[in-house]
Design an enzyme around this catalytic site. Structure first.
Site, PDB file in Angstrom:
ATOM      1  N   HIS A   1       0.867  -1.144  -0.046  1.00 20.28           N
ATOM      2  CA  HIS A   1      -0.048   0.050   0.092  1.00 20.28           C
ATOM      3  C   HIS A   1       1.009   1.292  -0.177  1.00 20.28           C
ATOM      4  O   HIS A   1       0.363   2.435  -0.026  1.00 20.28           O
ATOM      5  CB  HIS A   1      -0.967  -0.001   1.188  1.00 20.28           C
TER       6      HIS A   1
HETATM    7  C1  UD1 Z   1      -2.004   5.569   5.719  1.00 21.19           C
HETATM    8  C2  UD1 Z   1      -0.701   6.129   6.471  1.00 21.19           C
HETATM    9  C3  UD1 Z   1       0.320   5.050   6.076  1.00 21.19           C
HETATM   10  C4  UD1 Z   1       0.052   3.786   6.823  1.00 21.19           C
HETATM   11  C5  UD1 Z   1      -1.543   3.288   6.040  1.00 21.19           C
HETATM   12  C6  UD1 Z   1      -1.988   2.086   7.262  1.00 21.19           C
HETATM   13  C7  UD1 Z   1      -0.479   8.457   6.058  1.00 21.19           C
HETATM   14  C8  UD1 Z   1       0.303   9.381   5.161  1.00 21.19           C
HETATM   15  N1  UD1 Z   1      -0.231   7.309   5.599  1.00 21.19           N
HETATM   16  O1  UD1 Z   1      -1.932   5.219   4.286  1.00 21.19           O
HETATM   17  O2  UD1 Z   1       1.644   5.283   6.790  1.00 21.19           O
HETATM   18  O3  UD1 Z   1       0.901   2.707   6.552  1.00 21.19           O
HETATM   19  O4  UD1 Z   1      -2.303   4.339   6.387  1.00 21.19           O
HETATM   20  O5  UD1 Z   1      -2.872   1.250   6.473  1.00 21.19           O
HETATM   21  O6  UD1 Z   1      -1.119   8.843   7.005  1.00 21.19           O
HETATM   22  N2  UD1 Z   1      -9.308   4.911   1.690  1.00 21.19           N
HETATM   23  C9  UD1 Z   1     -10.509   4.388   1.668  1.00 21.19           C
HETATM   24  N3  UD1 Z   1     -11.103   3.791   2.943  1.00 21.19           N
HETATM   25  C10 UD1 Z   1     -10.697   4.186   3.964  1.00 21.19           C
HETATM   26  C11 UD1 Z   1      -9.089   4.930   4.127  1.00 21.19           C
HETATM   27  C12 UD1 Z   1      -8.619   5.219   3.029  1.00 21.19           C
HETATM   28  O7  UD1 Z   1     -10.977   3.910   0.702  1.00 21.19           O
HETATM   29  O8  UD1 Z   1     -11.179   3.893   5.330  1.00 21.19           O
HETATM   30  C13 UD1 Z   1      -8.539   5.199   0.435  1.00 21.19           C
HETATM   31  C14 UD1 Z   1      -9.024   6.662  -0.136  1.00 21.19           C
HETATM   32  O9  UD1 Z   1      -9.181   6.816  -1.137  1.00 21.19           O
HETATM   33  C15 UD1 Z   1      -7.595   7.350   0.431  1.00 21.19           C
HETATM   34  C16 UD1 Z   1      -6.642   6.148   0.214  1.00 21.19           C
HETATM   35  O10 UD1 Z   1      -7.303   5.109   0.713  1.00 21.19           O
HETATM   36  O11 UD1 Z   1      -7.494   8.605  -0.320  1.00 21.19           O
HETATM   37  C17 UD1 Z   1      -5.455   6.677   1.191  1.00 21.19           C
HETATM   38  O12 UD1 Z   1      -5.685   6.582   2.604  1.00 21.19           O
HETATM   39  P1  UD1 Z   1      -4.903   7.348   3.481  1.00 21.19           P
HETATM   40  O13 UD1 Z   1      -5.507   7.187   4.960  1.00 21.19           O
HETATM   41  O14 UD1 Z   1      -4.661   8.707   3.006  1.00 21.19           O
HETATM   42  O15 UD1 Z   1      -3.551   6.849   3.402  1.00 21.19           O
HETATM   43  P2  UD1 Z   1      -3.077   5.105   3.453  1.00 21.19           P
HETATM   44  O16 UD1 Z   1      -2.657   4.803   1.980  1.00 21.19           O
HETATM   45  O17 UD1 Z   1      -4.126   4.389   4.071  1.00 21.19           O
HETATM   46  N1  UDP Z   2      -3.516  -6.206   8.679  1.00 21.28           N
HETATM   47  C1  UDP Z   2      -4.734  -6.830   9.119  1.00 21.28           C
HETATM   48  N2  UDP Z   2      -5.473  -7.219   7.859  1.00 21.28           N
HETATM   49  C2  UDP Z   2      -4.848  -7.033   6.677  1.00 21.28           C
HETATM   50  C3  UDP Z   2      -3.645  -6.369   6.593  1.00 21.28           C
HETATM   51  C4  UDP Z   2      -2.958  -5.941   7.429  1.00 21.28           C
HETATM   52  O1  UDP Z   2      -5.336  -6.954  10.032  1.00 21.28           O
HETATM   53  O2  UDP Z   2      -5.656  -7.595   5.758  1.00 21.28           O
HETATM   54  C5  UDP Z   2      -2.872  -5.476  10.145  1.00 21.28           C
HETATM   55  C6  UDP Z   2      -1.522  -5.960  10.243  1.00 21.28           C
HETATM   56  O3  UDP Z   2      -1.464  -7.515  10.943  1.00 21.28           O
HETATM   57  C7  UDP Z   2      -0.885  -5.176  11.197  1.00 21.28           C
HETATM   58  C8  UDP Z   2      -1.586  -3.940  10.775  1.00 21.28           C
HETATM   59  O4  UDP Z   2      -2.569  -4.187  10.017  1.00 21.28           O
HETATM   60  O5  UDP Z   2      -1.249  -5.454  12.653  1.00 21.28           O
HETATM   61  C9  UDP Z   2      -0.524  -3.265   9.780  1.00 21.28           C
HETATM   62  O6  UDP Z   2      -1.079  -1.995   9.247  1.00 21.28           O
HETATM   63  P1  UDP Z   2      -0.696  -1.555   7.687  1.00 21.28           P
HETATM   64  O7  UDP Z   2      -0.336  -2.640   6.929  1.00 21.28           O
HETATM   65  O8  UDP Z   2      -1.970  -0.758   7.034  1.00 21.28           O
HETATM   66  O9  UDP Z   2      -0.111  -0.271   8.385  1.00 21.28           O
HETATM   67  P2  UDP Z   2       1.730  -0.015   8.553  1.00 21.28           P
HETATM   68  O10 UDP Z   2       1.943  -0.902   9.535  1.00 21.28           O
HETATM   69  O11 UDP Z   2       2.183  -0.272   7.208  1.00 21.28           O
HETATM   70  O12 UDP Z   2       1.764   1.297   9.034  1.00 21.28           O
END
Ligand code: UD1
Ligand code: UDP
Length: 367
Positions: A209
């Site tokens: 992601h």
């Molecule tokens: C965010 C964090 C990242 C973390 C990740 C965990 C930042 C800069 N990034 O990335 O460090 O690893 O969360 O998963 O804070 N969206 C949905 N539904 C949701 C949330 C998001 O559809 O509930 C979609 C939206 O189109 C959004 C995109 O995902 O624009 C990205 O979401 P965002 O929270 O901005 O960043 P992540 O890629 O989730």
């Molecule tokens: N995770 C989960 N389901 C999934 C993918 C990840 O429960 O399908 C959990 C994973 O076990 C960990 C957390 O989400 O506890 C990690 O989050 P993510 O990879 O979104 O973010 P990051 O750690 O890279 O910021």
């Protein structure tokens, strides 16, 4: 003695996993602490938010800001605007933030400008790669924090190199592992393997992601083709983050010719995913939390990045940094399938007791 009002601020899937154990220990210490939970709403889909509250048995947030998605500036700014009003009203004795997401940065800025004491859980981690938005969030949050809780030794060294006073820094271990330890037994009851028709240790999990991997059509195409290749050896279950799902659709990367061995699934809940990880042959990922969890579980992990802010997962743990070069990824997979993979261990203080250590420090520092 007056009770201290402690506010925890969370917004994303990994934040929930990090805050659950601390909430539990703080609430056990309700003689000393009033604990308040604020959810910014950065993650809002059921399977990125509510499902985690359910699986981790977290209380409903006391306050939900409902901020949602947007550009970095929009999202950070919206959280700041909403949070400022709430923190001005609550006047907490301490604000706690977790990790490195935009909710972390926004909360750190608001708390410090209101002259509120700020603690950062998972401080000091550095990838030394400023193209990663999380690196900027970490640097600023650490600079503003009064109490810095570090998960692995490298964090201590980084903070020392940046001139942070030693008295503010506490090596307490990895709080994600507290959640893992607290939930492992329940997770083992999950029927996710049956639901996905998988046999223990005969499948591979993939997740990706990071913007650097999914926002560029060429890189994402290379990765998906690589997962498809690997699925000729063992089934690959691809847990697809909504950002990645959108990009796959936008770039038209699935042509319907996928073999049944490469399977894209919606993001799984915490318990299902923990069970799935614990019984997998290998995890291929760019997630920070998953590099840490696989290390604790002793499950091989290939990281699809050129660097990691979590060196203990490589030096001690089961992680191998492969970047996005498909030859490097597939040759590491082949080595593993031939039974050649490094032996790994568990870093110091990744033992399930980090939240208790944090609360002991808070008692020492604040009471
Ligand atoms: C965010 C964090 C990242 C973390 C990740 C965990 C930042 C800069 N990034 O990335 O460090 O690893 O969360 O998963 O804070 N969206 C949905 N539904 C949701 C949330 C998001 O559809 O509930 C979609 C939206 O189109 C959004 C995109 O995902 O624009 C990205 O979401 P965002 O929270 O901005 O960043 P992540 O890629 O989730
Ligand atoms: N995770 C989960 N389901 C999934 C993918 C990840 O429960 O399908 C959990 C994973 O076990 C960990 C957390 O989400 O506890 C990690 O989050 P993510 O990879 O979104 O973010 P990051 O750690 O890279 O910021």
């Amino acid at each position: 003695m007056r009770k201290l009002k402690i506010v925890q601020i969370v917004g994303t899937r990994p934040n929930f996993v990090k805050s659950a154990p601390l909430l539990k220990v703080l609430r056990k210490n309700s003689k000393h602490f009033d604990s308040i939970l604020i959810h910014t709403g950065q993650h809002y889909d059921r399977n990125l938010s509510q499902l985690f509250f359910d699986d981790l048995k977290m209380p409903k947030p006391d306050i939900y800001l409902g901020v949602g998605s947007g550009s970095h500036a929009q999202q950070t700014g919206m959280i700041m605007i909403e949070l400022e009003k709430v923190l001005m009203r609550l006047k907490p004795d301490l604000v706690i933030v977790f990790g490195d997401v935009n909710s972390t940065l926004a909360a750190a800025l608001v708390a410090s400008k209101l002259c509120l004491k700020l603690a950062h859980v998972e401080a000091g981690l550095r990838s030394f790669d400023n193209t990663m938005p999380e690196e900027i969030n970490r640097i600023v949050t650490d600079r503003l924090s009064d109490i810095l809780f570090v998960s692995e030794k490298a964090g201590q060294v980084n903070l020392e190199n940046e001139g942070v006073q030693k008295e503010k820094v506490f090596l307490v271990g990895n709080i994600m592992i507290d959640s893992l330890v607290n939930n492992m037994e329940t997770a083992q009851k999950s029927d996710v393997l049956n639901r996905l028709h998988l046999e223990p240790y005969k499948y591979i999990i993939a997740t990706t992601h990071r913007p650097s991997n999914v926002d560029n059509g060429e890189t994402l195409k290379v990765l998906i083709n690589c997962f498809k290749d690997i699925s000729n050896r063992l089934p690959v279950i691809f847990s697809c983050h909504p950002r990645t799902r959108q990009r796959i659709e936008e770039f038209g990367l699935l042509n319907g010719n996928e073999n049944g061995q490469f399977r894209i699934v919606e993001p799984l809940g915490y318990l299902d995913f923990l069970k799935l990880q614990s019984k997998s042959k290998l995890v291929i990922t760019d997630s920070g939390g998953i590099q840490e969890e696989t290390t604790y579980l002793g499950i091989p992990c290939i990281t699809l990045r050129e660097n990691t802010e979590l060196p203990a997962t490589v030096d001690v743990g089961s992680n191998t940094i492969c970047g996005t070069d498909p030859r490097k990824i597939t040759s590491t997979v082949e080595q593993l399938l031939k039974g050649r993979y490094k032996k790994s261990g568990i870093p110091e203080l990744w033992d399930g007791n980090t939240a208790s250590r944090i609360v002991e420090v808070l008692k020492e520092e604040l009471l």
